[in-house]
Design an enzyme around this catalytic site. Structure first.
Site, PDB file in Angstrom:
ATOM      1  N   HIS A   1      16.611   6.855 -12.537  1.00 50.93           N
ATOM      2  CA  HIS A   1      15.718   6.763 -11.386  1.00 50.93           C
ATOM      3  C   HIS A   1      14.937   8.054 -11.156  1.00 50.93           C
ATOM      4  O   HIS A   1      14.116   8.122 -10.253  1.00 50.93           O
ATOM      5  CB  HIS A   1      16.518   6.414 -10.129  1.00 50.93           C
TER       6      HIS A   1
ATOM      7  N   GLU B   1       0.824  -1.209   0.000  1.00 50.42           N
ATOM      8  CA  GLU B   1       0.000   0.000   0.000  1.00 50.42           C
ATOM      9  C   GLU B   1       0.861   1.264   0.000  1.00 50.42           C
ATOM     10  O   GLU B   1       0.479   2.289  -0.568  1.00 50.42           O
ATOM     11  CB  GLU B   1      -0.930   0.002   1.220  1.00 50.42           C
TER      12      GLU B   1
END
Length: 765
Positions: free
Chosen positions: A699, A16
């Protein structure tokens, strides 16, 4: 006698945490909603530890990205390029530091000691004046107490470790930086003391690294000042990832407890305890359960260890039974793994199960082992059953590793000859361009892969979809103008997990996720048995890609040391022996690729440096067997086959000799976030092979321009010859969008063309 934990996974049972972050970055979740979701995850992690019965629950280890980044923004260490003024750092600036933004490069990211967790490196700029903008440990303590009634143990990175892992100042300024930070730490402790906090955990893993007695005295002086500032608060000086250096001097630090790692540092810490004892007035934190691996502990054996004669040297004011380090490095719960063989599942212990083991050991020590004999014996029986299973007793594998000779680790021709042969075969231009391997994996790619794994999509339909993606991206790469192409790895979830699915001796979990960096989570396979090559693992996709183009397409493999270091590995065999098993399997895959006409094979080893022991005296032995494993995997390649390897987000200065010994023809490395600092290493070491210093940070969603990339290459050209240099990103592009990848690669190709033009002009002159 108390039970304690050092840190807990952040990502939640169903990741989550990751989903909330990525929804926020995509503009689908407002900041207030993100903050609310983070709070719920934080409370749930505390609740789990509370229900497990822990005496000492860490608070303050939860983060929205990275704990070192949290410390940096708490101290106002925001690089000027992000334009922060005064007051607490807003969330958008926090994330910009981690990921970059439209104008500014992200802060450097590198490995957390010898783990696969990456932290954001704090930057000290000229005239930096750190200030305490907020007391995050105090906020966490208040929240845990108010919401759950937990008397938490605030956790923060200690001043020495935080300083040692920062950048932007010469080593001789270390005392000055520590002096600037000490009052800020003191203020944190004073405010915690005023709040009634009993214990604070200051993590100082840097104390296990080699350092001088003089430097250790600086650390001692810092802790003297902290004790003077807040004498009423009890500090647990927590070390991990190895044995404590300067053990005897550390015993005299004015702290209430010292935590030692009795997994990675068991032998040396026991030796120090035997020689110097342990202060009666201090608490000893016994890091007895492995916080970095997922095997169940043999609790009978560990109980015997805790009752051994060494404990007479530790007759102190109390013990805390705890893991060897934070449980951040392992998955959350075995309960979700419903498809594993029962023999294997019964042998596993993830974070929740580690808590149960800690509490059980503590109760057995306090109340007597007889009361818990059945539970204690169960752990021993489970491990024994696995040890005698057919998975771990394959004579054919053991005999194959016994037959390995030195000749098996040597290429058929030296590099000087191979270079000429390969140049004639590949006919590449000066400054050849390529990518590292993976290409963007869209929601559609993940959706199709998930449907196929769930049996909702046929093998034929899934294969057609993967081929469609390969065709699309081969065309994109050709249109952009790249010289050496890749098939994109659309069939792979992760560079190690994929091979864990293909090789016998591995198993892949359903929900065994761990955080690697930011929201990036990986699912390390479990290497539980002897490794056996079953059939080609990468052949179909790469050969298909090569059939679509006249340009070379790289065969993409993950190296034996990275597979080893990024898996949860069996503990009954020495790691060098396990590495040889993996290498033999990969050697067979190299042979299959060559026989199918693949001329360039890349075997990535980003974890080679990560596995380097923290103690200098252990490094040569590790590098010897690690390099030998890589060479065993690649040495069977024909001289005309160009062997590449890739390494990222580590400091390579101290292993350049070992990198040379790999005998790869081309190496690509990360240099973008460190702004080319790594290139300095080549001023000191003569490097003759070809190299691609990554010219942009994959990234970050930020798209670098041609000029930035060209500047980095110009920096490399100061110490390397044009004929040695490749132009490539610093890592795979899987996490980027199509638009980000294509735009960045176009600029990369333009940078290479600019460099070729410059050197053509130089040649004409």
């Amino acid at each position: 006698m108390e039970s304690s934990n050092l840190g807990f996974p952040r990502i939640g049972a169903q990741r989550e945490w990751k989903k909330a972050l990525e929804n926020h970055w995509a503009g689908k979740l407002e900041e207030n909603d993100l903050i609310a979701e983070m709070k719920q995850l934080r409370l749930e992690s505390w609740r789990q530890q509370q229900e497990a019965g822990l005496s000492r629950i860490p608070v303050g280890d939860f983060t929205c990205y990275d704990h070192m980044l949290d410390m940096a923004v708490m101290f106002g260490l925001v690089p000027r390029r992000f334009g922060h003024g005064e007051g607490p750092v807003p969330l958008h600036t926090y994330f910009a530091m981690a990921r970059g933004d439209g104008e500014n490069a992200a802060c450097e990211m590198t490995k957390w000691f010898n783990t696969n967790y990456h932290y954001i490196v704090p930057e000290w700029e000229k005239d930096t004046e750190p200030v305490l903008l907020e007391n995050r440990p105090l906020e966490a303590y208040r929240e845990a107490k108010k919401c759950l009634g937990i008397e938490g143990k605030p956790v923060l990175i200690g001043p020495y470790t935080f300083t040692k892992l920062s950048k932007g100042f010469p080593s001789e300024k270390l005392p000055t930086i520590l002096e600037q930070l000490t009052p800020l730490y003191a203020q944190i402790l004073i405010e915690l003391e005023c709040e009634g906090v009993q214990w604070v955990q200051l993590d100082e893993p840097a104390l296990v690294l080699p350092h001088s007695q003089e430097e250790h005295e600086m650390v001692a002086a810092v802790y003297e000042k902290l004790n003077q500032a807040a004498p009423g608060i009890r500090i647990m000086l927590q070390t991990y990832f190895g044995s404590l250096e300067h053990y005897k001097r550390t015993l005299s630090f004015p702290v209430a407890g010292i935590g030692l790692d009795f997994q990675a540092g068991r032998e040396e810490n026991l030796k120090s305890l035997s020689q110097h004892g342990f202060p009666e007035e201090k608490v000893l934190g016994i890091g007895i359960l492995d916080g970095r691996n997922i095997w169940r502990a043999d609790l009978l054996q560990e109980l015997e260890f805790l009752q051994d004669e060494w404990t007479q040297q530790a007759a102190c004011s109390g013990w805390w039974i705890q893991p060897s380090c934070s449980l951040l490095h392992i998955p959350l719960s075995v309960k979700q793994e419903t498809e594993l063989p029962s023999v294997l599942k019964h042998s596993l212990s993830f974070a929740e199960e580690k808590l149960e083991e800690i509490v059980l050991l503590t109760h057995a020590l306090v109340e007597g082992a007889e009361k818990f004999s059945e539970k204690l014996a169960a752990s021993h029986s489970a491990l024994e059953e696995l040890a005698h299973s057919p998975w771990r007793t394959r004579k054919d594998v053991q005999e194959a590793t016994d037959r390995i000779t030195d000749q098996d680790t040597r290429r058929l021709a030296p590099y000087s000859e191979r270079k000429t042969i390969q140049a004639q075969r590949l006919t590449l231009p000066l400054f050849p361009t390529t990518t590292i391997g993976s290409l963007p994996q869209s929601d559609e790619v993940r959706r199709n892969r998930r449907a196929w794994k769930q049996g909702k999509q046929s093998d034929e339909s899934y294969r057609e979809f993967i081929q469609q993606e390969i065709r699309k991206w081969i065309h994109v790469q050709e249109e952009i103008g790249l010289d050496v192409l890749v098939h994109g790895e659309f069939e792979r979830t992760d560079m190690v997990e994929y091979f864990g699915e293909k090789l016998e001796g591995f198993v892949v979990t359903r929900q065994g996720w761990v955080q690697s960096y930011g929201s990036r989570c990986v699912k390390p396979p479990i290497l539980f048995g002897d490794v056996v090559y079953r059939k080609p693992m990468t052949l179909k996709e790469v050969v298909y890609a090569q059939s679509l183009t006249s340009k070379p397409v790289k065969g993409m493999l993950t190296g034996p040391i990275t597979i080893l270091n990024w898996s949860f590995v069996r503990e009954d065999l020495p790691r060098p022996q396990v590495a040889r098993q993996i290498a033999l399997a990969l050697r067979e895959e190299v042979k299959q690729l060559e026989e199918s006409g693949i001329s360039v094979i890349q075997m990535d080893e980003p974890a080679l440096r990560e596995g380097l022991p923290l103690k200098a005296k252990e490094r040569d032995a590790y590098l010897e067997w690690a390099v030998a494993a890589f060479r065993l995997a690649t040495a069977g390649a024909h001289p005309a086959t160009q062997v590449h390897t890739h390494m990222c987000y580590s400091e390579f200065h101290d292993i350049l000799d070992a990198i040379q010994e790999l005998d790869a023809d081309v190496i690509s490395i990360e240099t973008s976030r460190s702004h080319g600092d790594l290139i300095q290493a080549f001023e000191e070491v003569h490097y003759e092979r070809e190299i691609g210093p990554g010219v942009y940070d994959i990234h970050s969603p930020r798209i670098p321009n041609r000029e930035e990339m060209t500047r980095l290459m110009h920096r490399a050209l100061r110490v390397l010859n044009p004929s040695q240099l490749w132009v490539n990103p610093d890592c795979g592009l899987k996490t980027r969008t199509r638009e980000e990848a294509v735009s960045s690669l176009r600029n990369l190709v333009e940078a290479a063309r600019q460099l070729r033009k410059e050197h053509a002009e130089i040649a004409q002159k």
